[in-house]
Design an enzyme around this catalytic site. Structure first.
Site, PDB file in Angstrom:
ATOM      1  N   LYS A   1     -23.365  -6.374 -22.927  1.00 26.35           N
ATOM      2  CA  LYS A   1     -23.846  -6.266 -24.224  1.00 26.35           C
ATOM      3  C   LYS A   1     -24.004  -4.983 -24.700  1.00 26.35           C
ATOM      4  CE  LYS A   1     -24.260 -10.086 -26.432  1.00 26.35           C
ATOM      5  NZ  LYS A   1     -24.776 -11.316 -27.146  1.00 26.35           N
TER       6      LYS A   1
ATOM      7  N   LYS B   1     -13.770 -15.137 -30.429  1.00 25.59           N
ATOM      8  CA  LYS B   1     -14.402 -15.200 -31.483  1.00 25.59           C
ATOM      9  C   LYS B   1     -14.275 -13.236 -32.289  1.00 25.59           C
ATOM     10  CE  LYS B   1     -18.936 -16.142 -31.783  1.00 25.59           C
ATOM     11  NZ  LYS B   1     -20.234 -17.733 -32.111  1.00 25.59           N
TER      12      LYS B   1
ATOM     13  N   LYS C   1     -10.157 -16.142 -22.167  1.00 20.15           N
ATOM     14  CA  LYS C   1     -11.427 -17.398 -23.313  1.00 20.15           C
ATOM     15  C   LYS C   1     -11.007 -16.213 -24.625  1.00 20.15           C
ATOM     16  CE  LYS C   1     -15.885 -18.724 -24.011  1.00 20.15           C
ATOM     17  NZ  LYS C   1     -16.799 -18.801 -23.720  1.00 20.15           N
TER      18      LYS C   1
END
Ligand code: TRP
Length: 334
Positions: A115, A200, A197
């Site tokens: 992040k 979103k 994966k």
């Protein structure tokens, strides 16, 4: 233990549009757990502000997520469905646990590394101590089990380390939580790159089925799903696109991969993709209908929010008071 039941805690962030992966991989699993455990399902909005958010959007998404928990079938009388920010004990315990967590431990967190690379202009302290807040979430409710995806296992590990460290100093204060990894079939991959994966935050809208996609969109996305040139529906590790579609079809219909392979023996990918799309629409259309119905009933949802914040607060504060006493804060005068 609450009323002889083991306690389960999990949470989701209200950022981005929830995908079929979130539903089949997490929410649907939660439903099957809600009889066996005393469940707390939080909309973890405190975590969300570690990345800049538009305030109105965050508020609206948080409410939608909470409504979606209920639309997915979680009974809000049996499961405590609430906003993390409505229970101040999360922030308070998080501060205390910060003082029992080492910089070195947090430095090793791969999600922090990812992040901070992604948000290089805003590497704030909250992003760094994110796992401590997560530990507070879990430990406040004395959770025995925490359903999480593989990406959150490291955070659960540090939660256990912090809890054990605290217990070693002050006695048995916290239950040591175990991860609960759902059935392996439920990991849903991107429709455009089945090595990744379904996410979103994927920039390619065709890679994910969003829970609010309409039927035509769903069918179209499955038609475009990346497969291979083998041309036969088989379940193996080389045809990973087809493998993913079989997993999705299996999760939506309850059929086993073997049954599915048999069903599509001699048929082409076109037929199969259409069937997968329809099976997904068959699950999502009723979900959307329940969601829109609930969304209209403002008073009902407001009532749930209030009631469950009180319920969560009751259990969380029990643990918080104990911890405050253990570390030596003065008693409250009544
Ligand atoms: N970090 C989790 C995620 O992004 C969300 C989360 C916050 C959570 N607190 C939690 C999950 C406690 C399980 C338990 O997926």
């Amino acid at each position: 233990m609450i009323d002889d039941k083991k306690v389960l805690f999990s949470g989701m962030q209200a950022t981005g549009n929830l995908t079929l992966g979130n539903y089949l991989g997490a929410l649907k699993n939660w439903l099957t757990l809600s009889d066996e455990y005393e469940c707390f399902y939080s909309v973890v909005d405190l975590h969300s502000i570690t990345v800049r958010q538009d305030p109105a959007e965050l508020r609206s998404r948080a409410r939608k997520l909470l409504t979606l928990y209920i639309a997915a079938g979680l009974d809000p009388k049996k499961n405590c469905i609430y906003y993390q920010s409505h229970v101040s004990a999360h922030a308070e315990l998080s501060w205390i646990l910060n003082c029992f967590t080492y910089m070195g431990e947090l430095n090793r967190m791969t999600q922090f590394k990812d992040k901070s690379a992604k948000h290089a202009d805003n590497i704030n302290a909250g992003l760094f101590t994110y796992p401590v807040l997560m530990a507070a979430d879990i430990l406040l409710y004395q959770a025995d089990v925490v359903p999480v995806g593989k990406d959150q296992l490291q955070h659960l590990e540090i939660t256990r380390d912090i809890a054990q460290r605290f217990n070693a100093i002050y006695g048995d204060v916290f239950t040591i939580p175990e991860p609960y990894l759902g059935k392996s079939g439920a990991k849903i991959m991107s429709l455009q790159d089945p090595t990744k994966k379904m996410s979103k935050s994927d920039e390619n809208v065709n890679a994910s089925i969003y829970l609010m996609d309409d039927k035509d969109t769903i069918i179209r996305k499955f038609k475009r799903a990346v497969t291979d040139s083998d041309g036969c529906v088989a379940y193996n590790d080389t045809q990973i696109g087809i493998h993913n579609l079989i997993d999705i079809y299996s999760a939506c219909t309850g059929k086993t991969p073997e049954e599915i392979v048999k069903e599509f023996d001699g048929k082409g990918y076109g037929d199969f993709k259409l069937a997968v799309g329809e099976s997904v629409a068959d699950i999502l259309m009723p979900l959307q209908e329940r969601f829109h119905q609930l969304e209209k009933d403002k008073a009902y949802i407001d009532g749930i929010i209030k009631e469950n914040a009180e319920k969560a607060g009751y259990f969380a504060n029990k643990t918080l008071r104990k911890v405050q006493k253990k570390v030596g804060f003065p008693e409250r005068i009544r």
